[in-house]
Design a protein around this motif. Sequence first.
Motif, mmCIF file in Angstrom:
data_model
loop_
_atom_site.group_PDB
_atom_site.id
_atom_site.type_symbol
_atom_site.label_atom_id
_atom_site.label_comp_id
_atom_site.label_asym_id
_atom_site.label_seq_id
_atom_site.Cartn_x
_atom_site.Cartn_y
_atom_site.Cartn_z
ATOM 1 N N ASN A 31 0.847 -1.186 0.000
ATOM 2 C CA ASN A 31 0.000 0.000 0.000
ATOM 3 C C ASN A 31 0.882 1.235 0.000
ATOM 4 N N GLN A 33 1.033 5.415 1.471
ATOM 5 C CA GLN A 33 0.435 6.471 2.270
ATOM 6 C C GLN A 33 1.015 7.810 1.844
ATOM 7 N N ARG A 92 4.680 0.907 1.552
ATOM 8 C CA ARG A 92 4.834 -0.190 2.525
ATOM 9 C C ARG A 92 5.387 -1.433 1.844
ATOM 10 N N GLY A 94 6.308 -5.090 3.292
ATOM 11 C CA GLY A 94 6.245 -5.897 4.498
ATOM 12 C C GLY A 94 5.728 -5.047 5.637
ATOM 13 N N ASN A 95 6.458 -5.050 6.742
ATOM 14 C CA ASN A 95 6.033 -4.272 7.902
ATOM 15 C C ASN A 95 6.657 -2.876 7.934
ATOM 16 N N LYS A 96 7.454 -2.555 6.925
ATOM 17 C CA LYS A 96 8.182 -1.290 6.968
ATOM 18 C C LYS A 96 7.580 -0.269 6.009
ATOM 19 N N LEU A 97 7.507 0.971 6.492
ATOM 20 C CA LEU A 97 7.050 2.085 5.673
ATOM 21 C C LEU A 97 8.288 2.845 5.220
ATOM 22 N N PHE A 99 9.749 6.042 3.286
ATOM 23 C CA PHE A 99 9.356 7.376 2.845
ATOM 24 C C PHE A 99 10.179 7.836 1.651
ATOM 25 N N TYR B 35 12.008 7.542 14.071
ATOM 26 C CA TYR B 35 12.531 7.916 12.764
ATOM 27 C C TYR B 35 13.593 9.003 12.935
ATOM 28 N N PRO B 43 11.522 10.947 6.419
ATOM 29 C CA PRO B 43 11.862 10.202 7.636
ATOM 30 C C PRO B 43 12.413 8.822 7.294
ATOM 31 N N LEU B 45 13.244 5.127 9.038
ATOM 32 C CA LEU B 45 12.963 4.326 10.228
ATOM 33 C C LEU B 45 14.256 3.857 10.888
ATOM 34 N N GLN B 48 11.444 -0.052 15.268
ATOM 35 C CA GLN B 48 10.006 -0.230 15.419
ATOM 36 C C GLN B 48 9.751 -1.221 16.543
ATOM 37 N N ASP B 56 11.877 -4.335 14.260
ATOM 38 C CA ASP B 56 12.766 -3.941 13.182
ATOM 39 C C ASP B 56 13.739 -2.897 13.707
ATOM 40 N N GLY B 99 2.125 -3.955 10.911
ATOM 41 C CA GLY B 99 1.638 -4.816 9.852
ATOM 42 C C GLY B 99 1.226 -4.042 8.630
ATOM 43 N N SER B 100 0.696 -4.732 7.652
ATOM 44 C CA SER B 100 0.425 -4.120 6.358
ATOM 45 C C SER B 100 -0.993 -3.602 6.222
ATOM 46 N N GLN B 105 0.048 6.112 11.023
ATOM 47 C CA GLN B 105 1.077 6.504 11.974
ATOM 48 C C GLN B 105 0.859 7.960 12.361
#
Lengths: 109, 116
Positions: A31, A33, A92, A94-97, A99, B35, B43, B45, B48, B56, B99-100, B105
């Motif tokens: 996805n 954002q 996104r 996996g679990n990471k966003l 930027f 971040y 930003p 990461l 997490q 992570d 999760g996805s 956030q």
Amino acid sequence: GQQVMQIPQYQHVQEGEDFTTYCNSSTTLSNIQWYKQRPGGHPVFLIQLVKSGEVKKQKRLTFQFGEAKKNSSLHITATQTTDVGTYFCAGRRGNKLVFGAGTILRVKS
Amino acid sequence: EAEVAQSPRYKITEKSQAVAFWCDPISGHATLYWYRQILGQGPELLVQFQDESVVDDSQLPKDRFSAERLKGVDSTLKIQPAELGDSAMYLCASSLRGGSGLNTQYFGPGTRLTVL
């Protein structure tokens, strides 16, 4: 480093003109954002797109997610001075966003 | 409206000193993120947490950075020793869950660190 590319880096428009920023990923995203960060502020969530080809609108803002789920765009119609700020996409994986570097929008009144 | 709290808002330190930042997420948010945002970039990461567990920390420079969320609520990010290249905005964010799925956030105001 950044794995989500965003263009342009910077755009200066006359109030009333339209504005578009583009986001591209080399890999498929689950996805995407979009966030807005006002000067001196922190990122604020705008919207999330999930489906291939999805289009969402928020007043003068139109968000699109590409068919291949690798690119996205944000279009602002008839910019206003309140639109000033940096617009970030975040993809996104996996679990990471992840930027993008953001597009700085300046609006001349 | 609930907000993510961070302190301090600004920190100036000399290189080789230790610094610590604190974050209190929105009540009920299980996932907490730290971040780093360098001027002109998005930003990035660092770490997490899901509750008190790290899920992570692949981008966290573990030789000098550490993060903890002992009780699964507030969190501390520490840098020791600070280096000139650590000058940046450190943002904390939280979400209901990771999760996805749809997991907006919410970012705090950030701590701007300047290392001299």
